[in-house]
Design an enzyme around this catalytic site. Sequence first.
Site, PDB file in Angstrom:
ATOM      1  N   PHE A   1       2.424   8.514  -0.933  1.00  0.00           N
ATOM      2  CA  PHE A   1       1.742   7.221  -0.842  1.00  0.00           C
ATOM      3  C   PHE A   1       0.258   7.344  -1.148  1.00  0.00           C
ATOM      4  O   PHE A   1      -0.390   6.342  -1.348  1.00  0.00           O
ATOM      5  CB  PHE A   1       1.927   6.614   0.546  1.00  0.00           C
TER       6      PHE A   1
ATOM      7  N   TRP B   1       0.844  -1.204   0.000  1.00  0.00           N
ATOM      8  CA  TRP B   1       0.000   0.000   0.000  1.00  0.00           C
ATOM      9  C   TRP B   1       0.875   1.248   0.000  1.00  0.00           C
ATOM     10  O   TRP B   1       0.524   2.265  -0.613  1.00  0.00           O
ATOM     11  CB  TRP B   1      -0.899  -0.006   1.231  1.00  0.00           C
ATOM     12  N   HIS B   2       2.018   1.173   0.679  1.00  0.00           N
ATOM     13  CA  HIS B   2       2.875   2.350   0.797  1.00  0.00           C
ATOM     14  C   HIS B   2       3.574   2.718  -0.504  1.00  0.00           C
ATOM     15  O   HIS B   2       3.944   3.881  -0.694  1.00  0.00           O
ATOM     16  CB  HIS B   2       3.914   2.133   1.901  1.00  0.00           C
ATOM     17  N   GLY B   3       3.763   1.759  -1.369  1.00  0.00           N
ATOM     18  CA  GLY B   3       4.412   2.108  -2.621  1.00  0.00           C
ATOM     19  C   GLY B   3       4.718   0.911  -3.483  1.00  0.00           C
ATOM     20  O   GLY B   3       4.813  -0.225  -2.998  1.00  0.00           O
TER      21      GLY B   3
END
Length: 486
Positions: free
Chosen positions: A486, A325-327
């Site tokens: 993000f 999800w963060h990247g």
Amino acid sequence: MLFNSLNFALFFILIFILYWFVTNKSLKLQNILLLVSSYVFYAFWDWRFLFLLIFSTLLDYYSGIKISNAKNESSKRFWFWLSISVNLGFLGIFKYYNFFVTSFADLFSNFGYVLNPKTLNVILPVGISFYTFHGLSYVIDIYKGKIKAERNFVDYGVFVSFFPLLVAGPIERATHLLPQIKKARKFDYETAVNGLRQILWGLFKKIVIADTCSIFVDDIFQNYYNYTGGTLILGAFLFSFQIYCDFSGYSDIAIGVAKLLGIDLIINFKMPYFSRNIGEFWRRWHISLSSWFRDYVYIPLGGSKGSQFKSIRNILIIFILSGFWHGANWTFIIWGLLNALYFIPSFLMKNNRKYVGNSFQSGFLSKIKEVFDIFITFGLTTFAWIFFRSNTLTDAVGYLKGIFKPSDFFNIHTALTYEVSIRPLFISIFIFLIIEWYYKNEEVIFTKSCDTRTATFFKYICYIFVIISILLSIRNQSTSFIYFQF
């Protein structure tokens, strides 16, 4: 428009005046003002992506009504999966398309096949991960019968795009935020004061600690091959505080701004670096995201109710998804996997929920053990942050190798090579930790009851230190928040 900028200060002052002195007698006008101001706020980043936000909002609004009105299960499922697919499709195209096609090409190159995939040259729409998760949770809750569809588009639009949380959270649920949007709001002095306190503390964390840490962290991580092991450990240590103070500082400002508008957002951080194990850390760090994955991924997969194998599988899934999800980078996936590996032993020994709440043990030996546990947890977390901060896996591995270089380990010379001295930063971090420890049982810093002269004196000394530190640390150009990417 950055929270730590003059533009936002002027923008919010105007909104505050209109909100409480012009539209205060009409809830409908207040909500229209919030929606319009949220769209203006978002358009400041890139007005072209405003249409994507509006489209996503319209899609979930209409899908929610269609799901509620559905006469049969097939129609209900159609609108549910349409909303889910389109939302995840947008997220996949803008955030993950290039990652998947390049990873696919790299995989085939290992077998001697050379592929030249076409990548997209587009920037990531700011806040897309956050407002997409708002819409997803809303549609899922309607589909499961937990809530009813919102019929007022303005109210729903405010829920999705409320400007304090629009670009970096916290990730709100319709069950918590929508009722507040639909209810008349009155100005409350004590709530407003608490909001100002939280904004002040958020600005301190962002401007004084996070932005100053970034000066050293950026150079150390970019040029890790030139530095000694001790310097690299210092860089990892400073990044731990940079990312915490940057992200929690944003959350504090967002929550404080919302309080000034009479709206209560969920707490996103609860002093995570005082955690005594990884389970407690993830109950204190980015709480809105952790609880989102728990409720919409972990529990639907079976949670911990099935076999031990399935429980471990579910833990691995949510931590890897959290990293992803963060990247779109393998570094984030490894970061998530590391945290899963930290968590699993605690889960197997059934002490992952040992520390629930803010209570700390009494007794000298118990306190010594807890301090030791805090240091171990912080060390493990800091190690994982190295992967989070590195640009590539190669950089992360190189950074770790550099830590164990035998030569000149303790020659930490970075403080001598910068215009900004590192000593005031260490002092600020030390005082920051003292203040957070003192208020560790409070949801908002500086709200502890001052029933003694000593407590009152400490509180005002903290105010003076925080304000002076902010004024001395302000730079000509405001710096962006880490989680905007993000």
